[in-house]
Design an enzyme around this catalytic site. Sequence first.
Site, PDB file in Angstrom:
ATOM      1  N   LYS A  92       0.794  -1.219  -0.147  1.00  0.00           N
ATOM      2  CA  LYS A  92       0.463  -0.072  -0.189  1.00  0.00           C
ATOM      3  C   LYS A  92       1.053   1.439  -0.245  1.00  0.00           C
ATOM      4  O   LYS A  92       1.592   1.644   0.751  1.00  0.00           O
ATOM      5  CB  LYS A  92      -1.195  -0.206   1.315  1.00  0.00           C
ATOM      6  N   TRP A 147      -9.279  -0.053   0.603  1.00  0.00           N
ATOM      7  CA  TRP A 147     -11.000   0.383   0.853  1.00  0.00           C
ATOM      8  C   TRP A 147     -10.101   1.519   1.624  1.00  0.00           C
ATOM      9  O   TRP A 147     -10.919   1.912   2.866  1.00  0.00           O
ATOM     10  CB  TRP A 147     -11.487  -0.641   1.551  1.00  0.00           C
ATOM     11  N   HIS A 148      -9.036   2.459   1.865  1.00  0.00           N
ATOM     12  CA  HIS A 148      -8.824   3.560   2.801  1.00  0.00           C
ATOM     13  C   HIS A 148      -9.042   5.041   1.979  1.00  0.00           C
ATOM     14  O   HIS A 148      -8.339   6.205   2.261  1.00  0.00           O
ATOM     15  CB  HIS A 148      -7.081   3.161   2.974  1.00  0.00           C
ATOM     16  N   TYR A 149     -10.099   5.158   1.386  1.00  0.00           N
ATOM     17  CA  TYR A 149     -10.405   6.182   0.396  1.00  0.00           C
ATOM     18  C   TYR A 149      -9.956   7.162   1.345  1.00  0.00           C
ATOM     19  O   TYR A 149     -10.769   7.043   2.337  1.00  0.00           O
ATOM     20  CB  TYR A 149     -11.048   6.059  -0.548  1.00  0.00           C
ATOM     21  N   HIS A 150     -10.054   8.541   1.335  1.00  0.00           N
ATOM     22  CA  HIS A 150     -10.543   9.453   1.771  1.00  0.00           C
ATOM     23  C   HIS A 150     -10.847  11.272   1.490  1.00  0.00           C
ATOM     24  O   HIS A 150     -10.921  11.170   0.359  1.00  0.00           O
ATOM     25  CB  HIS A 150      -9.387   9.679   2.958  1.00  0.00           C
TER      26      HIS A 150
END
Length: 594
Positions: free
Chosen positions: A427, A528-531
């Site tokens: 990542k 799935w760590h969008y921000h």
Amino acid sequence: MALKLFLFALLLCLPTSLSSTASKGKEKKSKFNPYRYTFIDKASTFSSSSSSSFSSNGQDSSYDYIVIGGGTAGCPLAATLSQNFSVLVLERGGVPFTNANVSFLRNFHIGLADTSVSSASQAFVSTDGVYNARARVLGGGSCINAGFYSRADAAFVKRAGWDPKLVKESYPWVEREIVHQPKLTLWQKALRDSLLEVGVRPFNGFTYDHVSGTKIGGTIFDRFGRRHTAAELLAYANPQKLRVLIYATVQKIVFDTSGTRPRVTGVIFKDENGNQHQALLSNRKGSEVILSSGAIGSPQMLMLSGIGPKKELQRLKIPVVLVNEHVGKGMADNPMNTILVPSKAPIEQSLIQTVGITKMGVYVEASTGFGQSPESIHTHYGIMSNKNELFSTIPAKQRRPEATQAYITRNKYQLHEAFNGSFILEKLAYPISRGHLSLVNTNVDDNPSVTFNYFKHPVDLQRCVEAIRLVSKVVTSKRFLNYTQCDKQNVHKMLSLSVKANINLRPKQLNDTKSMSQFCKDTVVTIWHYHGGCLVGKVVSPDRKVLGVDRLRVIDGSTFDESPGTNPQATMMMMGRYMGVKILRKRLGNKAGV
């Protein structure tokens, strides 16, 4: 985690039709209540008369706080605020407690593959051609993620402007209730040893802290493989002051625009039967609506309520409450790339347990195996179906039959190795590339259009190349080869296998695996760590109050310009507790009692 994505897309193609005692001061759990807590009920039970007992003054049907979204931050936030004030939580999904797809580690991939309207996971595809998902369940992302628990580093806390002392108090508040130490699988031990072999040192043992080197993190799965979610933090709530409505889909925030500044008065939501209701805020000073709907849901809700870019609101004929061109901007997603590692023997299923935190700003993790319990539930349409909400904004030509057949053919021979092997993933932390979010229509149930612009900035692409080189060393290390019992493969052969196993809608150069940069572009997926979308200083103030209006905050990942730590859920839950305490202390001082 990468295996999660592979199986997520793969399972969508398969035709299937399967259908602790609370501590002192906490709500006791009912043995026969499927919702676990007495303050949880369906949205259709809402009425002025039934809500009056939760009012701030005992005379009207208003609430001191209305929290939109009972997710990873929303649950701990509501539990904390309820210690002193009346709180209404409106959650569009159901409860996780009786959902087998959510509850068990072995059903992890099945839950993501379920694209039915009642699923805990709502799938979407970004315009970049990358599959993604957002939570639709009480407990939010903690119900559908890989369970890894690791805190943010001290530098993140400082950049966020948070009080370090309160942060250190808020993390254990979460950990006492739902976090566990994992029992390492052999594969995760092999990853640990291989990371150390290639120089990702020192070994920091088991720790929640974010420290450079190799470590074992926490997990929200217990030793029996059962998941514990943010919804269980509601055990801390005052049951006399909290009401949680499930299947309550907020359609808009209501404003009084007669004064000099727009002022929130309540929200309009629909219940599971499609009937509309209005929930009102108390007139008491300090009462607020708090958006906690995530990096997709919160900017979407602001725009649907009339706060956002002027042209965007006018295009859909949404009455303008406040023009703010920054709503929906600054979206980012940490790109993830993976290498498929075949194994000659079946691999025990494991999610994230070991992580390598490198000094180059890259995190290395692994996911292995596949499982499914007999009681798991998955009902969905085919991945290319027009009925599939996953593709509601994707042109039909990208769902053509030949594309479906090509997908099946390509993966026919990869299936065995994928299930019996593992993905080693990297990542990219702190991506520079930024995107945006815009509305497709005014239906809150539909996903907005999201663009992340993966690797648009050349620095991101170069860092990915360096990361893939590191992962290549890991998977060809002595420690890993001893465990997989495979011959040392040519790295380019392994990359080629990984390209074929990868699932996204991006065009691929199958014959160009010698180019690491091309590999990064071809195989990028989400972790799935969008921000972003409601950034501090542009949409909200440092205390998360929406700029230009009164009685409205946003408390979730949409306010972050970077994802905290290796995996953000620990900090999201901590933030819910932290902000709840800050709000109570600001409003009540020493009388807050927290």
